[in-house]
Structure formats: structure tokens, C-alpha cells
Enzyme design. Sequence first.
Site, PDB file in Angstrom:
ATOM      1  N   ASP A  95     -10.402  10.090  10.290  1.00 56.53           N
ATOM      2  CA  ASP A  95     -10.214   9.700   8.889  1.00 56.53           C
ATOM      3  C   ASP A  95     -10.848   8.332   8.624  1.00 56.53           C
ATOM      4  O   ASP A  95     -10.256   7.471   7.992  1.00 56.53           O
ATOM      5  CB  ASP A  95      -8.719   9.682   8.539  1.00 56.53           C
ATOM      6  N   GLY A 128       0.830  -1.208   0.000  1.00 55.73           N
ATOM      7  CA  GLY A 128       0.000   0.000   0.000  1.00 55.73           C
ATOM      8  C   GLY A 128       0.855   1.244   0.000  1.00 55.73           C
ATOM      9  O   GLY A 128       1.955   1.263   0.534  1.00 55.73           O
ATOM     10  N   VAL A 156       3.492   1.250   2.820  1.00 60.05           N
ATOM     11  CA  VAL A 156       3.295   0.079   3.677  1.00 60.05           C
ATOM     12  C   VAL A 156       3.851  -1.150   2.954  1.00 60.05           C
ATOM     13  O   VAL A 156       3.540  -1.389   1.780  1.00 60.05           O
ATOM     14  CB  VAL A 156       1.809  -0.121   4.019  1.00 60.05           C
ATOM     15  N   GLY A 200       0.645   5.758   0.290  1.00 54.92           N
ATOM     16  CA  GLY A 200      -0.136   6.933   0.658  1.00 54.92           C
ATOM     17  C   GLY A 200       0.689   8.181   0.472  1.00 54.92           C
ATOM     18  O   GLY A 200       1.875   8.124   0.103  1.00 54.92           O
ATOM     19  N   GLY A 201       0.084   9.312   0.744  1.00 54.44           N
ATOM     20  CA  GLY A 201       0.804  10.567   0.585  1.00 54.44           C
ATOM     21  C   GLY A 201       1.927  10.731   1.571  1.00 54.44           C
ATOM     22  O   GLY A 201       2.917  11.415   1.305  1.00 54.44           O
ATOM     23  N   MET A 202       1.834  10.083   2.758  1.00 62.40           N
ATOM     24  CA  MET A 202       2.819  10.276   3.803  1.00 62.40           C
ATOM     25  C   MET A 202       3.773   9.087   3.919  1.00 62.40           C
ATOM     26  O   MET A 202       4.941   9.269   4.263  1.00 62.40           O
ATOM     27  CB  MET A 202       2.097  10.494   5.147  1.00 62.40           C
ATOM     28  N   ALA A 203       3.296   7.877   3.662  1.00 61.04           N
ATOM     29  CA  ALA A 203       4.109   6.687   3.945  1.00 61.04           C
ATOM     30  C   ALA A 203       3.819   5.599   2.926  1.00 61.04           C
ATOM     31  O   ALA A 203       2.868   5.671   2.143  1.00 61.04           O
ATOM     32  CB  ALA A 203       3.830   6.188   5.359  1.00 61.04           C
TER      33      ALA A 203
END
Length: 611
Positions: free
Chosen positions: A133, A17, A24, A19-22
Site C-alpha cells: 500500500d 488522522g 490516529v 482511515g477506514g479501519m482506525a
Amino acid sequence: MIGRTISDRYVIKQVVGTGGMAVVYRAWDLQKKKTVAIKVLRPEFESDREFVRRFGREAEAAAKVSHENIVNMLDVGVDGEMRYIVMEYVDGQTLKEMIRNQGVIDPDTALRMTIRILAAVDHAHKNGIVHRDIKPQNILVDRRGVVKVADFGIARLKDASQTTRVDDGEGSALGSVHYFSPEQARGEVADEKSDLYSVGVVLYEMLTGSVPFDGETSVSVALKHVSEDPKSVRLTRPGISRALDEVVMRALAKDSAKRYQTAAEMAADLRKTITHPRGGFVKYPLTKEEQEARREERRERMLRRRKRWMRAGIVGVCVALLVVGGGLTWYFQNVFRTVEVPALQGRTAEEIQLLLKQRGLSLDSQGAYSEEVQAGLAIEQSPEAGTRLKRGKAVQVTMSLGSEWFYLETLSGMMQEDAIARLEENGVTSIVLEPVLSDQEIGTVTGQSPSEGWQSRKEPVKLEVSGERVTMPALTGLMLEGAEALIASEGLALGIVNTGYSADAPAGTVIAQSVEPNSAVLVGTKVDLTISQSQNSLYYPAADFTVVVPLENISVKITLIMPSGDVVEAYSAMLTAGTHAIELSSTESGMHTVRVYMDDVLTETTSILFE
């Protein structure tokens, strides 16, 4: 990263996965001999304090909760410059993927999954965590159908103070614009009831296959959360029970006070939909006004009851006195010193005053609108006619103010003073004046709300009045002090002063103004200015940057994240609907991150080379 061993323990196997920050990864724990999930902060954000703080806040929030329906945190650490969080690995899919694959979720399955989501949310709330969220992308479903809530990346502790903003690096709002609550859309602090609104959106999407509000931009979706009511799920799927539809509608109430106040309360109503599918049991909390009205009604009932008991007591005392031979005492106390209250309904105030004065009574009057009784006449009285009352006591009388309704004529073209006098003659007590630009004489009424017709005297009337206007002077090229003096001399007011860069304007001079030169504006209008900053050299993108504005009069702000990491505001203005070419410049060369905000909501993020 694939194949790398983190902290001599976790072997990276696969990306699962992003995301914008991290990012996975699926990894193998060499110590525990099992598969785990590792969330690694992106390298470009290691030096960004805000992203590091959010990453740390996720670890802090995850450490506070441990529940069968929450993805549990196993470890947290730093390997060199790389920050990571180790969590249990859920072998399955996200709820979003499940909805995309199936289209819609069976109502019974959706109901039971939502109850488990609420169990996780309730556990977080009881531990002082507001998720902020909740969305299908953050809900995992393993191969056995077990539901687990993940990603506390923007969670907030109850004792923290943080409002909703746009900051996730992907152009989506914290709280994900399709799923966040009206108060988050307004930039207010999210609380437990905001999470329950998001759960309601998730349940709505499971049942219908689509979110309740959608649009072309994040701004338009956010506005719908604030101002539009969601459509009933039964319009899309008539087979959904009325009870389940009522639970979803209460969870999506605009007013947080009308929503479910706890996750346990919402889960209880969801369970009740199984045994009571016809609904009717979903109750909305009373507003403060409704509660006060009920208390007042109870007080009036108690007052009437006390009066009845008082009258019955007096009669009882009189009977007792008669029985014991106290006839004389009864006459002295209840006849000689008391008088009979006359019938006052239908009489004028002067007649009532005279009648009561003759009997030694006083008047306590109040007014009320009446459609049956002529103005100036009594509607009702207390005590009733024929009641005996001691001299000096007051009789309460309600006097008619006449009909609540009057015919509001067209006031346009009248002078302000004449229009106000006309409204006051008709009993209007609330009059709102709004200055507007007009070619008519100053003080002339140019419009009104409501329009001509029958209106309630209780409702306010707004008058648009031709205000004093001036011509906006050209301020470009002036120093700030000179521009401010010129603004004041024209009867205008200085608004927000921003700074910007210009290739040819001297430092400290005005390079932009919020009101166009030579345009007509009202006296007192605020004028925002942009002042040129000094610079040694400027760098520009290869082509002008364009912004598409969907609505009229939207505040547009553009910020640059320069190669050095500094964040500067490159542009700010109020724009009309349409496509606008905007010239951007920077004091640094290289790749810049450009962020576009509309009405303080991030709508676009892109990378542009400046040279």
C-alpha cells in the site's frame, strides 16, 4: 476519546488522522515523557475478524522492521475492548499534502525523497515484508524533510498467500487503486516488484502533480493499470531529464519481470540519473524467449567455429602426413573413403536425393519460408559445396516453403468445412473456430479475423461460425431440479446457482435467471440461477437502491452487513451500462452497510436503514 488515558499511560490529545479501519491520535506518554502517535481500531470493527486480523498484521509487520525511514512501532496493546498500536510521532505532513500544497516537487528533491523511500522498502523486503500500500498518504515528511514510510495495515509476509481485494471500508482497493500494480489489479498476489511499481507511481506524481492513471471509478482506473501505458513525465514537464523519465517508465512496466527486481537496483539507477542525465543506461531484463534466442545464437557461432577448427585440423593433419611421407595414407583416408559434397542450392528434393545417393550420403532436410527462392527448391546447405565428407554422413539442406505471405480472401458465407479446406490449401496451420448467434445456416462462416488482405501463414485465422441456437425458456417459478432438467433438455448448461429473497416466491423456486427468457442463445450456453430462500419476514429500504454501471457487461454483486454482523449476498447479475434500480431486502431491521462490487472490485459502500 480526547483527554482519555489509555492503559494508564497514554493521554489522548488530538486526532491527527482517520482511515477506514482506525483513527490516529497524538498522545502524551506519561512514562517516557514524550509525544507519540496512537492508532486505535475503530469500535465498529472490534468484532470483525478480518479487520482485527489486519490490525494485528500491521503490528506484526511493524515489529519486524526498524529503520530511519520507517515510522517505528513503540508499543501495542489492548485496553478493555480497544486495540491500539503506539508509534513514533512525526511532526510534519504527508507527502500527499506536500504535493497538493506545492503542485509538483522539484526533480532533485523528488529523486532524493524516492531514494529514501526505496531504502525503507528495501529494509522491509529484506525482513520478509511486502508493504502492498505504498502511496503518498502513507509517506510522512517531518519539518526537517526526513521521509518516513508508515501504515503496514495491509502488509503481507512473504510466506503468506493473499491476493489483492477490495476490503478497506471506504470503497478503495487494498493497495489504493491509483497506486497498485497491474498484478494487484488482476487480483494476483502482490510481491516486492508490486511495491516498486507503487514507488514508481509516487515518483510520477511528485514530478507531474498527478497520478499516471485516473478515472471516474475504481474499476476504470484498475483497467488502465492493466492495459494502458503511462504517458512520459517529460510531456508534462519537459525539464525532467531523459534518464529520470527512463527510470520512471521501467518502474511502471506492466510485466513485473521487466521492472526493477529490487529496491536497491532502482535506487542505484536513480543515483546514476544525477551524473548521466541523458540516460541510455536503463536496461530491461531479457524475456525467456530472448534469452533462449541468444543462447541459440551462441551455440550456432560455436558450431561454426568448431567446424572451421575441424577443417583447419584436417588440413593440418594432411600437411603433417605429407611432410612425414604419409601421402598414401592421406589419399586412402581423405580421398578414397570420402566424397565431395555437390552444390545443392536451387535444386528440387528429388534431384538432391539422387545426387546424395550416388555419393553415398544421406539427406537431413528442414523447411523455411523464403521470399527469394521458389517453393520446393533448396535455399542453403551444410557442409558447403566442394567439402569432402565421409560416405554415410548427412548433408543438412534447408528447403524453401515459398513465401510466408498469402492473400486471405473473404470467407464469409462459405460453409465451415470449405473455409477450413481453403485455408489449409494456403498453408495456414492454426485455425480457430468461434460459434456465434446468426440467422444463417448452422456451420456458415459469418466473420473472420484478420480480414481480407495479405497475411502471414504463421499467424492464426479465427472464423466466426453460425452455431446451433435455441430459445431460452422461462425458468422463474420452477424448482431447481425442474429448471435444471429444462435447461439440459434445451442443450444448455447450468451455471452458478445463487440464493436470494423474494417477498412472494415460494422457497426453493427460481426468482432470477442470467439469460432473458425467449432470447436466442447458443447450444451449450451456461445459465446462472437465483433460488428463493425461505424467510419469516422481510424488511426493505425506504427507496429502491440504484447502481450506475459505467461499461457494458459488468458483473455486479451487492452484499449486506446486517445489524447482527452477518454478511449476505443480496444481489448478483451481469448488467449493461446505465443506471439500474435494484430492490434490496433483509431479514433484519435497522441500519445496514451496503457494498457494491463490479467485476469483484469494491466500488461503493453506504449505510441504509431497512424497516
